[in-house]
Design a protein around this motif. Structure first.
Motif, PDB file in Angstrom:
ATOM      1  N   VAL A  35       0.460  -1.241   0.103  1.00 47.11           N
ATOM      2  CA  VAL A  35       0.260  -0.076   0.339  1.00 47.11           C
ATOM      3  C   VAL A  35       0.775   1.378  -0.161  1.00 47.11           C
ATOM      4  CG1 VAL A  35      -1.853   1.484   0.980  1.00 47.11           C
ATOM      5  CG2 VAL A  35      -1.651  -1.294   0.611  1.00 47.11           C
ATOM      6  N   PHE A  36       1.761   0.952   0.886  1.00 50.44           N
ATOM      7  CA  PHE A  36       2.825   1.997   0.796  1.00 50.44           C
ATOM      8  C   PHE A  36       3.640   3.084  -0.642  1.00 50.44           C
ATOM      9  CE2 PHE A  36       4.217   5.069   4.670  1.00 50.44           C
ATOM     10  CZ  PHE A  36       5.479   5.459   3.491  1.00 50.44           C
ATOM     11  N   ILE A  37       3.968   1.512  -0.754  1.00 54.20           N
ATOM     12  CA  ILE A  37       4.823   1.330  -2.052  1.00 54.20           C
ATOM     13  C   ILE A  37       4.142   1.827  -3.839  1.00 54.20           C
ATOM     14  CG2 ILE A  37       6.161   0.591  -4.131  1.00 54.20           C
ATOM     15  CD1 ILE A  37       6.919  -1.188  -1.914  1.00 54.20           C
ATOM     16  N   GLU A  38       2.506   1.396  -3.646  1.00 51.31           N
ATOM     17  CA  GLU A  38       1.786   2.333  -4.369  1.00 51.31           C
ATOM     18  C   GLU A  38       1.514   3.446  -4.395  1.00 51.31           C
ATOM     19  OE1 GLU A  38      -0.678  -0.820  -4.054  1.00 51.31           O
ATOM     20  OE2 GLU A  38       0.334  -2.540  -5.861  1.00 51.31           O
ATOM     21  N   LYS A  39       2.213   4.436  -3.301  1.00 53.30           N
ATOM     22  CA  LYS A  39       1.481   5.563  -3.097  1.00 53.30           C
ATOM     23  C   LYS A  39       1.974   6.454  -3.178  1.00 53.30           C
ATOM     24  CE  LYS A  39      -3.478   4.279  -0.323  1.00 53.30           C
ATOM     25  NZ  LYS A  39      -4.108   5.114  -1.429  1.00 53.30           N
ATOM     26  N   ALA A  40       3.291   5.952  -3.003  1.00 54.93           N
ATOM     27  CA  ALA A  40       4.596   6.481  -2.719  1.00 54.93           C
ATOM     28  C   ALA A  40       4.890   7.450  -4.442  1.00 54.93           C
ATOM     29  CB  ALA A  40       5.931   6.387  -2.408  1.00 54.93           C
ATOM     30  N   PRO A  41       4.547   9.105  -4.598  1.00 56.46           N
ATOM     31  CA  PRO A  41       5.301   9.308  -5.274  1.00 56.46           C
ATOM     32  C   PRO A  41       7.344  10.122  -5.551  1.00 56.46           C
ATOM     33  CG  PRO A  41       4.302  10.733  -3.986  1.00 56.46           C
ATOM     34  CD  PRO A  41       4.576   9.997  -3.386  1.00 56.46           C
ATOM     35  N   PHE A  42       7.757   9.567  -4.664  1.00 56.24           N
ATOM     36  CA  PHE A  42       8.910  10.058  -4.548  1.00 56.24           C
ATOM     37  C   PHE A  42       9.902   8.987  -3.606  1.00 56.24           C
ATOM     38  CE2 PHE A  42      12.523  11.611  -2.459  1.00 56.24           C
ATOM     39  CZ  PHE A  42      13.215  12.367  -3.265  1.00 56.24           C
ATOM     40  N   ALA A  43      11.422   8.907  -4.246  1.00 50.71           N
ATOM     41  CA  ALA A  43      12.046   7.844  -3.553  1.00 50.71           C
ATOM     42  C   ALA A  43      12.781   8.310  -4.003  1.00 50.71           C
ATOM     43  CB  ALA A  43      11.497   6.279  -4.147  1.00 50.71           C
ATOM     44  N   ALA A  44      14.143   7.651  -3.191  1.00 56.28           N
ATOM     45  CA  ALA A  44      15.648   8.299  -2.962  1.00 56.28           C
ATOM     46  C   ALA A  44      16.396   6.751  -3.021  1.00 56.28           C
ATOM     47  CB  ALA A  44      16.638   8.637  -1.253  1.00 56.28           C
ATOM     48  N   LEU A  45      17.117   6.707  -4.402  1.00 58.70           N
ATOM     49  CA  LEU A  45      17.924   5.221  -4.876  1.00 58.70           C
ATOM     50  C   LEU A  45      19.453   6.039  -3.649  1.00 58.70           C
ATOM     51  CD1 LEU A  45      17.901   2.449  -6.277  1.00 58.70           C
ATOM     52  CD2 LEU A  45      18.623   4.225  -7.965  1.00 58.70           C
TER      53      LEU A  45
END
Length: 203
Positions: A35-45
């Motif tokens: 659920v969290f990943i599917e709603k996230a518009p941003f990530a740091a790689l």
């Protein structure tokens, strides 16, 4: 300066990890982490290579990191500056980490694992936006995933609109480029045309 030199010294200062810090860790994407990943518009790689470590922002429409299956995440590489620091690292060292953020949420989700880059035509086409496909897709095997408690975001008051910094008080990319290149690159013209150029090359 007194320096911590061993893990034993470190643990003597911080003590034992509590249950909440360890039971949250999974070796795959659970339904709630999904659920969290599917709603996230941003990530740091975060990646690592012979020259050192790198941390790069990644942002797109919510759910831009695809959950292929509970052990596999897929991240398309959208248009950028072509430095390919992260991609170069992945080719040489597969260890990667993603930290997902959702505006308004105090919690972050962190996923660690190993990745490779795919240029499979069918996979690239499946990530098209406005008819434009990424040039590569990072395929990540998840070794561990867990949430980070909200203390850092609460302390920083990150999502408080009243705490937003006025962009006019910060150096612009054009100013930084001009300073670094002795005015050979950048400047006011760079800042002026960037919004239009970025909009035309977003995907």
């Amino acid at each position: 300066m007194k320096v911590i030199e061993t893990v034993e010294q470190l643990e003597a200062i911080y003590g034992a990890t509590n249950d909440a810090s360890t039971v949250k860790v999974a070796d795959h994407v659970t339904p709630l982490y999904r659920v969290f990943i599917e709603k996230a518009p941003f990530a740091a790689l975060a990646t690592i290579g012979p020259e050192g470590i790198d941390c790069s922002p990644r942002g797109d429409l919510p759910g831009f990191v695809r959950i292929h299956d509970p052990k596999t995440l897929m991240l398309p590489d959208r248009r950028g500056n072509n430095r390919v620091d992260s991609l170069r690292n992945i080719v040489r060292d597969p260890r990667v980490s993603l930290m997902f953020l959702i505006p308004g949420s105090g919690n972050a989700v962190r996923a660690n694992g190993r990745a490779h880059l795919s240029v499979d035509p069918g996979l690239l086409d499946s990530f098209k936006v406005e008819g434009k496909a990424p040039r590569s897709v990072m395929v990540m095997n998840v070794d561990e995933i867990y949430f980070q408690c909200a203390r850092a975001i609460v302390r920083s008051d990150l999502w408080n609109p009243d705490k937003r910094v006025d962009p006019k008080t910060l150096p612009t990319p054009g100013q930084i480029l001009a300073e670094m290149s002795q005015n050979k690159v950048g400047g006011a013209e760079y800042d002026r045309i960037w919004p239009e150029r970025a909009a035309a090359t977003m995907w």
